[in-house]
Design a protein around this motif. Sequence first.
Motif, mmCIF file in Angstrom:
data_model
loop_
_atom_site.group_PDB
_atom_site.id
_atom_site.type_symbol
_atom_site.label_atom_id
_atom_site.label_comp_id
_atom_site.label_asym_id
_atom_site.label_seq_id
_atom_site.Cartn_x
_atom_site.Cartn_y
_atom_site.Cartn_z
ATOM 1 N N THR A 1 6.987 5.881 1.119
ATOM 2 C CA THR A 1 7.039 5.205 2.417
ATOM 3 C C THR A 1 8.432 5.289 3.026
ATOM 4 O O THR A 1 8.591 5.602 4.215
ATOM 5 N N LEU B 1 -4.313 6.882 2.404
ATOM 6 C CA LEU B 1 -3.068 6.155 2.647
ATOM 7 C C LEU B 1 -3.049 5.622 4.074
ATOM 8 O O LEU B 1 -3.458 6.312 5.009
ATOM 9 N N THR B 2 -2.561 4.397 4.231
ATOM 10 C CA THR B 2 -2.368 3.816 5.552
ATOM 11 C C THR B 2 -0.906 3.416 5.703
ATOM 12 O O THR B 2 -0.388 2.635 4.904
ATOM 13 N N LEU B 3 -0.259 3.978 6.713
ATOM 14 C CA LEU B 3 1.136 3.663 7.019
ATOM 15 C C LEU B 3 1.169 2.756 8.239
ATOM 16 O O LEU B 3 0.527 3.043 9.252
ATOM 17 N N ASN C 1 8.896 8.794 4.245
ATOM 18 C CA ASN C 1 8.106 9.009 5.460
ATOM 19 C C ASN C 1 8.829 8.482 6.685
ATOM 20 O O ASN C 1 8.970 9.177 7.699
ATOM 21 N N TYR D 1 7.907 -1.818 8.057
ATOM 22 C CA TYR D 1 7.061 -0.710 7.626
ATOM 23 C C TYR D 1 6.556 -0.908 6.195
ATOM 24 O O TYR D 1 7.224 -1.465 5.332
ATOM 25 N N GLN E 1 3.108 0.731 3.380
ATOM 26 C CA GLN E 1 2.060 1.725 3.176
ATOM 27 C C GLN E 1 1.178 1.278 2.016
ATOM 28 O O GLN E 1 1.674 0.809 0.993
#
Length: 218
Positions: free
Chosen positions: A79, A119-121, A82, A110, A112
């Motif tokens: 994360t 995956l959900t960010l 990202n 933020y 994840q």
Amino acid sequence: MIRRFFGVILVLCVGASAASAHPHVWADIRTSIMTSPDGMITGVRMEWTFDEGYTTFALDGLDTNGDGTYEPDEIKPLTDENIANLAESDYFGFMRQNERVLKHGKVTDYTQIYENNRLTLAFVFPLETPVDPRKGVFDYKVYDPDYFIDFGYVKDDPVELEGTLPAGCSWELKPMMTDEELEAKRNFLAQQPVDWVNQTGEDFGSLFARPVVVTCKS
């Protein structure tokens, strides 16, 4: 293996051009318009759920304890990376008022998660300076300018409002362009010189993005 957010894209799309681009990563998205107590728009909350192919690639080697699951502490390095790499592309978020691109601030909140093999960010994409929607049409889009990532709004509850807009103001998630509108835009962009810069932020990827638009009655 390098786990940049764009790793899948670089592996699959080296040598591709915007003119022949097609998506290689898919993300189902939700967004929220964020406002302050006085009705100023402060930014957008993003939630992107990626396809299983990207998820498998991104998570490779992250199950450090070998228990077959991905705990928050195992996903956190991904994360962080990202978010750091997304800064290179302005987080694929484009906010405007009166067709002028607005500067964004540093993303916050933020996180994840891994659920149902995807995956959900999620993160907050703030404006550098809040804007008053009564001073002109505000809109935003989420898209990849090269169209290697296909961002598509979910069917149910795609957009929410966090807070309250001033009296007389409302928001709408606009539909995709019609085939005729899309062809006209493509022709227009194809006729521009290579050094052309559009101050409204319109480019190839924007043709495939649905705008969220906030308007106020005068």
